[in-house]
Design an enzyme around this catalytic site. Structure first.
Site, short mmCIF file in Angstrom:
data_model
loop_
_atom_site.label_atom_id
_atom_site.label_comp_id
_atom_site.label_asym_id
_atom_site.label_seq_id
_atom_site.Cartn_x
_atom_site.Cartn_y
_atom_site.Cartn_z
N HIS A 91 2.45 8.64 1.05
CA HIS A 91 1.45 9.22 -0.41
C HIS A 91 1.37 9.69 -1.66
O HIS A 91 2.38 10.65 -1.83
CB HIS A 91 0.02 9.20 0.35
CG HIS A 91 -0.07 8.30 1.17
ND1 HIS A 91 -1.48 7.40 1.16
CD2 HIS A 91 -0.17 8.81 2.81
CE1 HIS A 91 -1.82 6.98 2.71
NE2 HIS A 91 -0.57 7.94 3.45
N THR A 138 -6.93 4.10 5.85
CA THR A 138 -6.56 3.30 5.27
C THR A 138 -7.18 1.83 5.68
O THR A 138 -7.89 2.73 7.38
CB THR A 138 -5.17 2.45 5.02
OG1 THR A 138 -4.48 3.12 6.53
CG2 THR A 138 -3.71 3.37 3.99
N HIS A 163 0.34 -1.15 0.01
CA HIS A 163 0.27 -0.20 0.52
C HIS A 163 0.71 1.13 0.05
O HIS A 163 0.99 2.39 -0.40
CB HIS A 163 -0.46 0.20 1.16
CG HIS A 163 -1.84 -0.76 1.65
ND1 HIS A 163 -2.79 -2.05 0.19
CD2 HIS A 163 -1.39 -2.49 2.59
CE1 HIS A 163 -2.93 -2.63 0.79
NE2 HIS A 163 -2.86 -3.25 2.59
N HIS A 197 5.18 6.75 6.32
CA HIS A 197 5.06 6.42 4.60
C HIS A 197 4.44 7.46 4.21
O HIS A 197 4.67 8.42 5.10
CB HIS A 197 4.69 4.92 5.34
CG HIS A 197 2.57 6.11 5.67
ND1 HIS A 197 2.63 5.53 7.27
CD2 HIS A 197 1.61 6.11 5.21
CE1 HIS A 197 1.04 5.81 6.86
NE2 HIS A 197 0.61 6.46 5.78
N HIS A 252 3.79 10.52 6.10
CA HIS A 252 3.33 10.88 7.43
C HIS A 252 3.62 9.83 8.31
O HIS A 252 4.26 9.09 7.91
CB HIS A 252 1.82 10.00 7.23
CG HIS A 252 0.60 10.48 6.33
ND1 HIS A 252 -0.95 9.28 5.91
CD2 HIS A 252 -0.21 11.12 6.17
CE1 HIS A 252 -1.09 10.25 4.83
NE2 HIS A 252 -1.48 11.20 5.58
ZN LIG Z 1 -0.70 8.08 5.53
#
Ligand SMILES: [Zn+2]
Length: 263
Positions: free
Chosen positions: A127, A212, A100, A125, A144
């Site tokens: 995006h 998520t 992801h 992580h 994040h």
């Molecule tokens: Zn995130």
């Protein structure tokens, strides 16, 4: 039939040998524990609530949101200002491509105090492009930084990235890539994550959710207004290690208030 079976066994044996070799050479481990959700097709964000029956994905305090400057309420209460305690000797444990995003896991060491509660940094992580938008503007990257309290509540710090000069911190993190889906790599090195913040730390804050599944509504969001600068090459390298457009779309703000903390 027998010979087909033999061929099959030989192929299987060869693939085990070659996996072993790759594993030794690059110290990459394979893990396959991804859940069903994704960012496209029948498992895309519109279907998360059906896929994860006990999730909060249809709740009314969901993230991300579009932040409108005109609606943000200025909060000048000094007591509620976020306190960031990051140490240059915190250990970056490992990096994984969880299918992801690209996720970097940290040992205990970096923490924040927010509204008098202590939260430890757990992982960061990425995006691509950003999940939150500011006045409708979507940034190329959103980072994040996930912090958790003893009581398992989250404060996520969010840093946007715009394209320009390269970022040393991102460059160093990307030196542990590439990783294929399901792969992880041990790092165990000191990492100074304080380099990841913009110079001016003015931020927005609001109460929301994980972006998520299971979309738990246990997240305080702290979103820095100023982006950091990272190079196009760095953006592309992150992009190569994540699903295409790994962002959830804008969620209704409902009756929530977004605060602006000028620093
Ligand atoms: Zn995130």
């Amino acid at each position: 039939m027998k010979s087909l079976l033999k061929v099959g066994l030989v192929v299987l044996a060869l693939s085990i040998v070659s996996c072993g070799k790759i594993g030794q050479k690059t110290e990459v481990k394979e893990k396959f524990h991804d859940s069903e959700w994704s960012y496209e097709g029948e498992t895309s964000p519109e279907h998360w609530a059906e896929l994860e029956k006990n999730s909060d994905c249809l709740g009314n305090r969901q993230s991300p949101i579009n932040i409108l400057d005109i609606n943000a309420i200025e909060d000048d209460d000094k007591e509620s200002i976020i306190d960031i305690h990051y140490s240059p000797v915190t250990i970056l444990k490992k990096v994984r491509n969880n299918g992801h995003s690209v996720q970097f896991d940290f040992d205990k060491g970096d923490s924040i105090v927010y509204n008098k509660i202590n939260y430890n940094l757990v992982q960061i992580h990425f995006h691509e492009p950003s999940e939150h938008t500011i006045n409708g503007v979507r940034y190329p990257i959103e980072i994040h930084l996930v912090h958790q309290s003893k009581e398992k509540y989250y404060t996520v710090l969010s840093v946007f990235g715009v394209e320009g000069e390269k970022s040393e911190a991102i460059e160093e993190m990307e030196s542990f890539l590439p990783l294929k889906k399901g792969q992880e790599r041990e790092i165990n090195k000191e990492f100074d994550l304080s380099r990841i913040f913009p110079e001016n730390k003015t931020y927005y804050s609001y109460g929301g959710s994980l972006t998520t599944p299971p979309c738990s509504e246990t997240v305080q969001w702290v979103i820095f207004k100023d982006p950091i600068v990272i190079s196009l090459e760095e953006v592309l390298k992150l992009k190569d290690n994540m699903p295409l457009e790994n962002y959830r779309n804008e969620q209704p703000i409902n009756d929530r208030i977004v605060y602006l903390h000028k620093l």
